[in-house]
Structures are given as C-alpha cells and as structure tokens.
Scaffold this motif. Structure first.
Motif, PDB file in Angstrom:
ATOM      1  N   SER A 135      -7.417   3.040   9.009  1.00  0.00           N
ATOM      2  CA  SER A 135      -7.472   1.799   8.256  1.00  0.00           C
ATOM      3  C   SER A 135      -7.166   1.741   6.876  1.00  0.00           C
ATOM      4  O   SER A 135      -7.286   0.789   6.344  1.00  0.00           O
ATOM      5  N   GLU A 143      -3.753  -5.213   9.886  1.00  0.00           N
ATOM      6  CA  GLU A 143      -4.819  -5.905  10.009  1.00  0.00           C
ATOM      7  C   GLU A 143      -5.298  -7.177   9.085  1.00  0.00           C
ATOM      8  O   GLU A 143      -5.461  -8.502   9.475  1.00  0.00           O
ATOM      9  N   ASN A 199     -14.772  -8.924  19.800  1.00  0.00           N
ATOM     10  CA  ASN A 199     -14.756  -8.389  18.289  1.00  0.00           C
ATOM     11  C   ASN A 199     -14.968  -6.776  18.232  1.00  0.00           C
ATOM     12  O   ASN A 199     -14.961  -6.235  17.230  1.00  0.00           O
ATOM     13  N   ASP A 202     -13.006  -4.633  15.943  1.00  0.00           N
ATOM     14  CA  ASP A 202     -13.131  -4.668  14.411  1.00  0.00           C
ATOM     15  C   ASP A 202     -14.596  -3.827  14.238  1.00  0.00           C
ATOM     16  O   ASP A 202     -14.780  -3.386  13.383  1.00  0.00           O
ATOM     17  N   ARG A 206     -14.873  -0.438  11.761  1.00  0.00           N
ATOM     18  CA  ARG A 206     -15.774  -0.544  10.572  1.00  0.00           C
ATOM     19  C   ARG A 206     -17.091   0.317  10.883  1.00  0.00           C
ATOM     20  O   ARG A 206     -17.979   0.223   9.988  1.00  0.00           O
ATOM     21  N   SER A 268      -9.406  -8.184   4.827  1.00  0.00           N
ATOM     22  CA  SER A 268      -9.368  -9.089   5.886  1.00  0.00           C
ATOM     23  C   SER A 268     -10.719 -10.182   5.520  1.00  0.00           C
ATOM     24  O   SER A 268     -10.633 -11.014   6.264  1.00  0.00           O
TER      25      SER A 268
END
Length: 320
Positions: A135, A143, A199, A202, A206, A268
């Motif tokens: 990421s 993203e 989700n 995501d 994270r 994001s």
C-alpha cells in the motif's frame, strides 16, 4: 630551611549517569527530525496558517500574488457557503466510526491466532503484513484513484439467478439475515456485518501495523501467568477476558489512536481528497488551508476523546 609542599588531590571526573547517557543518545537520534521540522516543516506550517486568514490577489498583472488579511472569512466560507465541505466532513467521520472498531477487532483476532504455536507461523505473519508494504507504492496510487472500485462496478459480475450484478459486493443483507435467522439480531448489526464483509479488502489492508503491535503485546505477557490460570482450571474464554485482554489494553489504546490518525490522513479519505481538489480551484489555496486546519483541529479533538475513553479502561502492569 623548611618548605611546606602542598599536594593537591586529583580532581574527580564527573561521570555521567546511565540515564543521562541514554538521554543524550536519544537527542542524537531525534536531532535529524528536530532540525528537519524546524527548517522545513515549521515554515510551511506558519505559511499555511497565514494563508487561512488571507485572501490572495494578483495586483497589476504581476506574477507574484499579494495576500490580504481577511480574518475568519475563509473559515466562514468553508463552513457556511461551501455546499459540500460539511457533508464531506460528516461522511469522513461516519467512515471513521465504522473503521476503528472493525480494524481493532480484526487485528486483535488475527494477532491472537498468529500468536499460537503452529507450523509456518512466521510465514503467515509475513503474509498478513504484505498489504502494508504494497500500500506504500503502486497499490496506494491505484486505491487512491479508485481504479479497482470502478472496474468492479463496471464488471458484469457473477450471475446468481436474480439478474443483479454481484461484482461490487461479496454478501448482501439477506445472506447475513439468513445466517443470523436463529438469533435475536437487529437490522443495524446485520448491516454492520454486511458492510464489514464487503470491505474486508480495505480492513485487511489497514490492519497490518495494528496486528504487529498486538503481537508484541501478546508476547510480552509472561507464560507463567497462563500456566497458573490453567492450574486453577480457567477456560480459554475466561483466560482471554481476565488475563489477555487486560494485559494488552495499553496496546488497544495505541492502536486506536494510530487507526484514527491513519483513517484521517490516508489518500483514500474523502475529506483529504475534497481538500486536495479544492486547492486546485481558483483562489483555492487559502480556502483549502482553512479547511485543512479545521480538519486538523477536529482530528486532534477526536484523538483526545478516544484516548480519554480508552484510558479509563487501560490496565498497566506494575513491575516492581
């Protein structure tokens, strides 16, 4: 003839204590950051605050803009005249309310699993931390541009017989309701679980740093404590809630603060993108500066609130 000779005792050298040596070493390590903050970031911060209270004008066709002090006008425009700032801000806060519990729960759950003795434990830990590494580069740009989301929305998806596309979601509320059909579960919890499952990419992306922090906290618990409670006949459920959970509660506080900061500063984030887009508008640098500083103060307030709430339940082990 007699003479008195005075012999001076050698002076004792002052030896710095171990704590002073550690303090000096600490200042040496943070010195590059302190110099970088004072020479680079501090002037930028001062300019940003100045811009938020000024209006930019170009006088006489010159290339250098002139800033005129207008007080709180930029803040009033952002709050009361801009039609999208407040709604975007509330949307970002709503996303944070969803993100914090799910990321903390998932990272703690995976940390407990990865802390168990099993073959290939180090490999599994590396696999769950890979999204954090990815990421930071190309995947973060993808993203931020929402390329993957646009593709999923435009894809035809899987035909489940209902004639509707299933590309943009993994499960629906109907699926979760069927799973919880035998339980007295409200519609709010069903929608929350459905959103969390859809989700999951995501959330996993994270949760890597939080997972490592939880793992460090779990490994710091003395095995003798678990041996004593096993001798007393405590179950795994009781051991988790009476021993593991209180002992890692300081890590929960750290991860909660980290998750709040990460949620508010990621590319994001809808508020960050809105402020960035506003900067590119005519005279947008002064308005976006006011929006950014209001956003910063809100983030600081939420961090203080979260830290205050979690601190009331944190257990600190005394080491005598």
């Amino acid at each position: 003839m007699t003479s008195e000779m005075k012999v001076k005792a050698p002076k004792k050298r002052k030896v710095a204590s171990l704590e002073r040596k550690k303090a000096r070493a600490g200042w040496i390590f943070v010195l590059p950051f302190v110099l970088g903050f004072l020479l680079v970031y501090l002037p930028i911060i001062v300019d940003s605050i100045t811009y938020s209270f000024c209006e930019m004008k170009v006088v006489g066709g010159g290339s250098k803009p002139v800033f005129e002090f207008v007080g709180w006008a930029n803040y009033e425009n952002a709050l009361f005249k801009n039609p999208n700032y407040v709604s975007t801000l509330l949307s970002g806060l709503a996303d944070m309310v969803f993100d914090i519990p799910m990321i903390l729960i998932f990272s703690l759950f995976m940390a407990v699993l990865l802390n168990q003795k099993m073959a290939g434990r180090a490999v599994f830990r590396a696999i769950f931390f890979i999204p954090v590494i990815l990421s930071t580069g190309v995947m973060e740009s993808i993203e931020a541009g929402n390329i993957l989301g646009d593709y999923m929305e435009g894809a035809e998806g899987i035909d489940d017989g209902s004639g509707e596309s299933t590309a943009s979601e993994i499960v629906s509320s109907m699926d979760v309701e069927k799973m919880f059909s035998g339980m007295a579960v409200g519609q709010g919890l069903v929608e929350y679980v459905t959103t969390a499952i859809n989700n999951i990419y995501d959330i996993v992306n994270r949760s890597g740093v939080q997972m490592l922090i939880f793992l460090a906290g779990l490994q710091s618990i003395s095995p003798a404590i678990y041996e004593s409670v096993q001798i007393d006949g405590a179950s795994s459920w009781e051991t988790f809630w009476k021993i593991t959970f209180p002992m890692i509660s300081p890590m929960i506080l750290v991860n909660a603060v980290y998750t709040v900061i990460d949620s508010f500063t990621t590319d994001s984030n809808v508020v960050m993108r809105f402020i960035s887009d506003q900067y590119n508008q005519p005279n947008g640098n002064v308005i976006s500066s006011a929006m950014a500083w209001m956003y910063f103060l809100i983030v600081i307030g939420i961090i203080a609130l979260v830290a205050g709430i979690f601190s009331a339940f944190v257990f600190y082990q005394r080491r005598d």
